[in-house]
Design an enzyme around this catalytic site. Structure first.
Site, short mmCIF file in Angstrom:
data_model
loop_
_atom_site.label_atom_id
_atom_site.label_comp_id
_atom_site.label_asym_id
_atom_site.label_seq_id
_atom_site.Cartn_x
_atom_site.Cartn_y
_atom_site.Cartn_z
N PHE A 1 0.81 -1.22 0.00
CA PHE A 1 0.00 0.00 0.00
C PHE A 1 0.85 1.28 0.00
CE2 PHE A 1 0.93 -0.14 4.56
CZ PHE A 1 1.12 1.21 4.85
N LYS B 1 -1.37 -7.27 -9.19
CA LYS B 1 -2.35 -7.25 -8.09
C LYS B 1 -1.89 -6.20 -7.10
CE LYS B 1 -2.99 -8.50 -4.19
NZ LYS B 1 -3.56 -7.37 -3.43
N CYS C 1 9.65 1.76 3.10
CA CYS C 1 10.56 0.66 3.48
C CYS C 1 11.97 1.18 3.67
CB CYS C 1 10.52 -0.42 2.42
SG CYS C 1 11.20 0.15 0.87
P1 NAD Z 1 1.61 -6.58 3.09
O1 NAD Z 1 2.64 -7.65 3.15
O2 NAD Z 1 0.55 -6.59 4.11
O3 NAD Z 1 0.86 -6.60 1.66
C1 NAD Z 1 1.58 -6.65 0.46
C2 NAD Z 1 0.73 -7.37 -0.59
O4 NAD Z 1 0.50 -8.71 -0.17
C3 NAD Z 1 -0.64 -6.73 -0.81
O5 NAD Z 1 -0.92 -6.74 -2.18
C4 NAD Z 1 -1.59 -7.63 -0.03
O6 NAD Z 1 -2.87 -7.70 -0.60
C5 NAD Z 1 -0.91 -8.99 -0.08
N1 NAD Z 1 -1.12 -9.78 1.14
C6 NAD Z 1 -1.29 -9.30 2.41
N2 NAD Z 1 -1.41 -10.32 3.29
C7 NAD Z 1 -1.32 -11.46 2.56
C8 NAD Z 1 -1.37 -12.85 2.90
N3 NAD Z 1 -1.53 -13.26 4.15
N4 NAD Z 1 -1.22 -13.75 1.90
C9 NAD Z 1 -1.05 -13.36 0.62
N5 NAD Z 1 -1.00 -12.05 0.26
C10 NAD Z 1 -1.13 -11.12 1.20
O7 NAD Z 1 2.41 -5.20 3.09
P2 NAD Z 1 1.79 -3.72 3.19
O8 NAD Z 1 1.29 -3.50 4.57
O9 NAD Z 1 0.89 -3.46 2.05
O10 NAD Z 1 3.12 -2.85 2.94
C11 NAD Z 1 4.02 -2.51 3.95
C12 NAD Z 1 5.19 -3.46 4.02
O11 NAD Z 1 5.86 -3.51 2.76
C13 NAD Z 1 6.25 -3.03 5.02
O12 NAD Z 1 6.71 -4.16 5.70
C14 NAD Z 1 7.35 -2.43 4.15
O13 NAD Z 1 8.64 -2.46 4.72
C15 NAD Z 1 7.26 -3.32 2.96
N6 NAD Z 1 7.85 -2.70 1.78
C16 NAD Z 1 9.07 -3.16 1.36
C17 NAD Z 1 9.69 -2.57 0.27
C18 NAD Z 1 11.03 -3.07 -0.20
O14 NAD Z 1 11.43 -2.70 -1.30
N7 NAD Z 1 11.75 -3.88 0.55
C19 NAD Z 1 9.07 -1.51 -0.40
C20 NAD Z 1 7.83 -1.07 0.03
C21 NAD Z 1 7.22 -1.68 1.14
#
Ligand code: NAD
Length: 497
Positions: free
Chosen positions: A149, A173, A281
């Site tokens: 997000f 997605k 991140c």
């Molecule tokens: P999230 O892991 O909750 O969600 C990411 C994606 O996975 C979304 O599209 C979501 O719908 C899906 N998802 C969520 N739970 C799931 C599950 N149980 N099974 C399968 N799919 C699932 O992450 P978020 O809250 O959207 O984003 C924040 C996180 O992303 C933070 O931890 C941040 O550090 C990380 N992030 C990392 C980078 C990087 O480059 N390393 C960049 C941006 C964000």
């Protein structure tokens, strides 16, 4: 109520809408739209569209593909304000920050307009008598992206422009929390002349992710999100025979040595900790002060934190907007409470912060915790909010040890005027991206982005040259053409003569 559906074959596709989620304006706390969650059949439809489009797109001329990317670059550039507006309305970040995000995405599209140089292979003539050897880099087929997000525009743009420029088709997605930006990005690609089915967007949650992870026609998955989900995506996707890159969570440390330019360090720490309300991140979440650096740094941090303007992202005065949801704000508040309970000293505490007229918005004030130690949950966990912890250590070596022992290794920074110390840091630190007097070391589109340790699963960093390698596979060809020499049947292993 606005309903956000999918994008398949260059057209909106509303879907069955049996399951859906709310999309909020984080500044007011109001629901602004409902997003449809794709069923398994609808995901299969998107993958089928991408599969059907693949042979034609793979065989399109490099020049033809690049021309479409050039047109796309122009359209995204022209629609920067629209994209930033959509982004701010659903994600909550300020318009200036949202524009920065779109700009960083444009860099990747620009890189992709010149993909031909990176798809060149090697060629060796006469490796044996009248025999040549050369290599090709070929696309994989249907590739998919699952994104978080916090960067609903940028993170998808880390993936699909390169995948598509390399000749793949793509199913995205996006996060269900801010799904609209992806739809506009897809619409603009269609306007640029992209053939039907090359870029598709499906909205959804775990059901969609799980189907993509098991779908036999999906060749590769790029994921960016939290560490537990990244690990799950990596393990499930690779078990199903897919190529997977999964970028994950972070805890980024900024080391401040006593000789640093303290004004620069304070400006940098405040910008990197509270920009985007800490929902990056690459946000700095821990400042590690060495020796007496804290005495000089902390008053400067406080002065800057007190001057921050927090308000709706759409207000041009705001420097920091709200968090993404009420649940997330409550979670950040509970981390601050446990940090204080465990012995941290709150120099500023954002838990009771609210913006007049926006009392139901998901705002959280800039929080600074001093005397944080490595056993506290505010240190061990990723908070993903505007909470900066100060950990005080005695020596430079203690600072390095602390960072190297941390489970994450996305980004880090050192602030010093000592070139030798900085060089030692870049050499010894076990983190994928390092800033020297630079707080957020995010490489430009022609390098690649990726952390180490629990911040990444898989062998490939994202975008740039590593992105090209991820979205292509090498093929080696050994050919003999003129005057073949017939040596008869020979069951021995081929040798060069
Ligand atoms: P999230 O892991 O909750 O969600 C990411 C994606 O996975 C979304 O599209 C979501 O719908 C899906 N998802 C969520 N739970 C799931 C599950 N149980 N099974 C399968 N799919 C699932 O992450 P978020 O809250 O959207 O984003 C924040 C996180 O992303 C933070 O931890 C941040 O550090 C990380 N992030 C990392 C980078 C990087 O480059 N390393 C960049 C941006 C964000």
């Amino acid at each position: 109520m606005k309903r956000i559906g999918h994008w398949i074959n260059n057209r909106p596709f509303s879907g069955s809408a049996d399951r859906s989620g709310n999309v909020y304006d984080p500044a007011t706390g109001r629901v602004t739209a409902e997003v449809t969650f794709a069923t398994v059949d609808e995901i299969d439809l998107a993958v089928a569209a991408a599969k059907q489009a693949f042979p034609g797109w793979r065989d399109a001329s490099l020049n033809g593909r690049q021309k479409i990317l050039f047109s796309y670059r122009e359209l995204v550039d022209r629609h920067q304000q629209d994209l930033a507006g959509l982004l701010s309305a659903e994600q909550g970040k300020t318009i200036a920050d949202a524009l920065g995000e779109v700009n960083r995405g444009l860099e990747v599209i620009e890189f992709a307009t010149n993909i031909a140089h990176l798809l060149k292979g090697d060629h060796s003539e006469n490796v044996s008598t009248a025999v040549d050897t050369y290599t090709l880099r070929q696309p994989l087929g249907v590739t998919a992206g699952i994104t978080p997000f916090n960067f609903p525009g940028l993170v998808p743009m880390w993936m699909y422009p390169i995948a598509i420029a390399c000749g793949n088709t793509f199913v995205l997605k996006p996060s269900e929390k801010d799904p609209s930006v992806a739809m506009l990005l897809a619409e603009l690609f269609a306007e640029a002349g992209l053939p039907d089915g090359v870029f598709n967007v499906i909205q959804g949650d775990k059901t969609a992710v799980d189907r993509l992870l098991e779908h036999p026609d999906v060749a590769a998955i790029s994921f960016v999100g939290s560490t537990p989900v990244a690990r799950y995506v990596y393990e499930t996707g690779t078990r199903n025979g897919k190529r997977v890159q999964a970028l994950a969570g972070a805890k980024n440390h900024m080391v401040v040595l006593p000789d640093a330019d303290m004004d620069l360090a304070a400006d940098s720490a405040v910008s990197a900790a509270y920009g985007s309300a800490g929902e990056r991140c690459m946000a700095i979440s821990v400042v590690v002060t060495v020796g007496d650096a804290a005495d000089k740094l902390l008053p400067r941090l406080l002065e800057r934190i007190r001057a921050l303007k927090i308000g709706p992202g759409m207000d041009s005065d705001s420097e920091m907007g709200p968090l993404i949801t009420k649940e997330h704000r409550d979670r950040v508040a509970s981390y601050v409470a446990s940090g204080i309970e465990e012995g941290a000293e709150a120099l500023t505490d954002g838990r009771d912060f609210s913006v007049p007229g926006h009392e139901d918005g998901f705002f959280f004030g800039a929080t600074l915790l001093d005397h944080v130690t490595t056993n506290m949950t505010v240190y061990t966990d990723e908070i993903f909010g505007p909470v900066l912890s100060v950990v005080r250590v005695d020596t430079y070596q203690d600072a390095i040890g602390l960072i190297n022992e941390n489970r994450w290794g996305n980004g880090t920074a050192i602030f010093t005027n000592d070139g030798g110390a900085a060089r030692k840091f870049q050499n010894e630190i076990e983190v994928g991206m390092v800033g020297i007097n630079v707080p957020i070391p995010v490489p430009l589109g022609f390098y690649s982005f990726g952390g180490w340790k629990d911040s990444i699963f898989g062998d490939h960093a994202i975008y740039g040259p590593e992105g090209v390698h991820f979205y292509t596979r090498p093929k080696v060809v050994i050919s003999r053409w003129p005057e073949p020499i017939h040596r008869g049947v020979d069951l021995g292993f081929p040798q060069h003569r």
